[in-house]
Motif scaffolding. Sequence first.
Motif, short mmCIF file in Angstrom:
data_model
loop_
_atom_site.label_atom_id
_atom_site.label_comp_id
_atom_site.label_asym_id
_atom_site.label_seq_id
_atom_site.Cartn_x
_atom_site.Cartn_y
_atom_site.Cartn_z
N SER A 184 7.99 14.16 3.26
CA SER A 184 9.37 14.01 2.80
C SER A 184 9.49 13.00 1.67
O SER A 184 10.48 12.98 0.95
N GLN A 185 8.49 12.15 1.51
CA GLN A 185 8.51 11.13 0.46
C GLN A 185 7.78 11.58 -0.80
O GLN A 185 7.72 10.82 -1.77
N GLN A 186 7.25 12.79 -0.81
CA GLN A 186 6.43 13.24 -1.93
C GLN A 186 7.28 13.97 -2.98
O GLN A 186 8.26 14.66 -2.65
N PHE A 245 0.84 -1.20 0.00
CA PHE A 245 0.00 0.00 0.00
C PHE A 245 0.87 1.25 0.00
O PHE A 245 0.63 2.20 -0.76
N THR A 246 1.90 1.28 0.83
CA THR A 246 2.80 2.44 0.88
C THR A 246 3.50 2.63 -0.46
O THR A 246 3.66 3.76 -0.94
N LEU A 247 3.92 1.52 -1.06
CA LEU A 247 4.58 1.61 -2.36
C LEU A 247 3.62 2.17 -3.41
O LEU A 247 3.99 3.07 -4.20
N LEU A 248 2.39 1.65 -3.44
CA LEU A 248 1.42 2.14 -4.42
C LEU A 248 1.10 3.61 -4.20
O LEU A 248 0.95 4.38 -5.17
N LEU A 249 0.99 4.01 -2.95
CA LEU A 249 0.70 5.41 -2.65
C LEU A 249 1.84 6.31 -3.12
O LEU A 249 1.59 7.36 -3.74
N ALA A 250 3.09 5.88 -2.88
CA ALA A 250 4.23 6.68 -3.31
C ALA A 250 4.31 6.75 -4.83
O ALA A 250 4.58 7.82 -5.41
#
Length: 743
Positions: free
Chosen positions: A645-647, A587-592
Amino acid sequence: ASSPDEEWPEAEKAEKLARGAALKWASGVFYRPEKLEGLGHYRSRETQRNSSIQSRLKSTVQSYLEGVSAGLEQLRSAAQEVQSVCQDLGAARWALLDSADHFQGLQQMRALVEEHVQLASVVQVLPQIFSVHEVFSHTLQLLHGQRLLEAHAELMMVEQLRDDILSQLHLRGLSGAQTTVLSYFSGLQQLNETLAKQLWDIVGSSLRLVREDPVLFVTAVRIIEREEKIDDTLLLEATFLPPGRPKGWRQKFYHILQDTITGSRFHAAHVDAEGPGLARHLAALQKDIVSELHVVKDLMVQCVPAHYNILSVCTTTYHQALTSHLQEILREDLDKQGLFLLLEWALHVYHSPEMMGHPDLLPEVDVSALGPLMSPELVDQTEKRYVVKVKASVLEWMQRTLDVEFKEWFREEEPETDHQGFFQSALPVIVMQMLNENIQVASLINDSLQQKVYNMALEELEAFLGRLREALVQCGKEHQQDRAVPKYYVSYLLAMLNNNLALSNSVSSLHPDTAHREVPASLRAALDRMQKKACQLLLEELLLDLQPLCLQLPSRKWLSGSQLIGSMCEVIDKYAKDFSRVRKPIFTLLLAESELLVASQYLRALMQRKMVCKSEEERGQLCDRLLQDATQLRELFCGLGLDQSQQSLEAVFALRELICLKDPALLSLEVLGFITKYPDASDEHISTLLDLRGDVSKEVRHVVLEMMAQHPQVLPEGYRPIFSTILVPVPELPFCLRKGKCA
């Protein structure tokens, strides 16, 4: 005449030595004047010593002279006796020469005596010779009546008679007469053959006879031992070997016994190559061999001499016969169950307490010194054949599972979920259970087979992931042609991501030994490719829904404040809710990845040269719009759980700074900061952004581009590119030639 000194030089030398020694002694004793007073005393003492020595010398010489005289007298007497003996020998010689003619007559008498003795011997055996054929008939009757010991006694008697006659003829060199004797005793061969046939029939039925009628078997062994002793005696004498000798019946006994053991059950025409039939065959072998070894150990051993080592011989025979029999079975095209049964039987069952390690057989039966039932090379070859069969079975099952999975993607209902609401299917459970069961079964044989099956399982799982990825690509192609098919396309892609994660987490536990659980890099790469493909298809689906909205910007309507970004947020939020049906790392990967896709599409739209700010007011509106859009999107993704920070949307804020800069002369400094932060931004990207401002002169543009040329950027390690994926359209020429043929 020579002087005494010349005849006895040693005496002269001794006298000189004595005088020297005396002088030395005297000079040592009388070197002081006062010592001369004792000279008389020394003289009288030495005189007495000399007298004593002379007396002993005379006595010794006298005894020697007496002994020499006695010896000379004995020599004289011996010479006289020798002379007398020589005279007597001469007289005897003349007497013998006179009697030579009489000795020739005695030689003829000796020959007559020998002939008389021989004729007397022949007369004594004539009744036996004349009764030979009658003995033949009687012996044959005894054999037919199975009175074997009596028959063999008569047979030995006749053979002894024949052999004595042949031996006498051989000693006299009468080889021609031997043919007549052999013809007369020709019936012996038939008797021997008849007796041997009955003996070998008894030996062939020995395992049954020692239980039912051991007397007959013991009788056969006694006859064989009699013949063996006769063979040994004749071979030791080595003067004459009668025809048919040595018979070697003991060795024949072993051959018949071994053929009996191996012939009935190990030389079957065909063994069922299928698992159940082979299992029955091996179980029957196990039961029969243990039963027969019990008979040999408990009964047959008591019926034969100890030096036969009958239990050891039978054990070795069974072992060697089984070795050959298993090799014959392995020449058949066995299925995987059959190969497994053979490996298990040879490596475990054979040595177990249920077979050769049976408590009732130990310690007398010991097959450890006979070597393995299957050689290490044959075991390795069989293991490889087994792995090939298992591989074909696994491949078939996996393909069937994949076919079922592919059909489920097109169902009219969503995939099943687990207790946490995550999408999933039965695929990982089926695949891992199949592989794990095969590995567990292989571990029952040995570590070598387990490792082979484990390696095969990883290879097949890697190949399966490749086929699964191809199936996803095919499904994606069909979906591109009609987005309504499959109906729950996104849901099944999410289910596949969960399945892939489940496979990735489970693959390390396939091997029972934790020291051998290292997952090959190629398999990890296959899992990674599978995940990337599913994510790519999901992002493509998201892109298809975002593209109509992205085509509407930048525009004057967008600047004036449309609901375009709101619609984009609704699309993103809808997909984010779908993404929540996958486990957290995915989910985190897909969101990023979704945020990167939105940011890159937003930037790509700005760089399509659709709009140029005509005034400072429009630039202000553009800056405001960029700030509102980027802020709204950033807050959306932060609300969904993606840290700021990941965006990648920070690039929109940085781009806005370039647009909002009021003094174009400062652009080179601002651009330097921009490309330092985003080193994948090219000259074309910066040039397009300068065009978007609408107020940058050629000189300023040249300065900016010159500055960029002087400060080439290198992508740092771990940098996430954003501009390198954005293609900038080629600017239109300010004028062009009319269309038409060249003059």
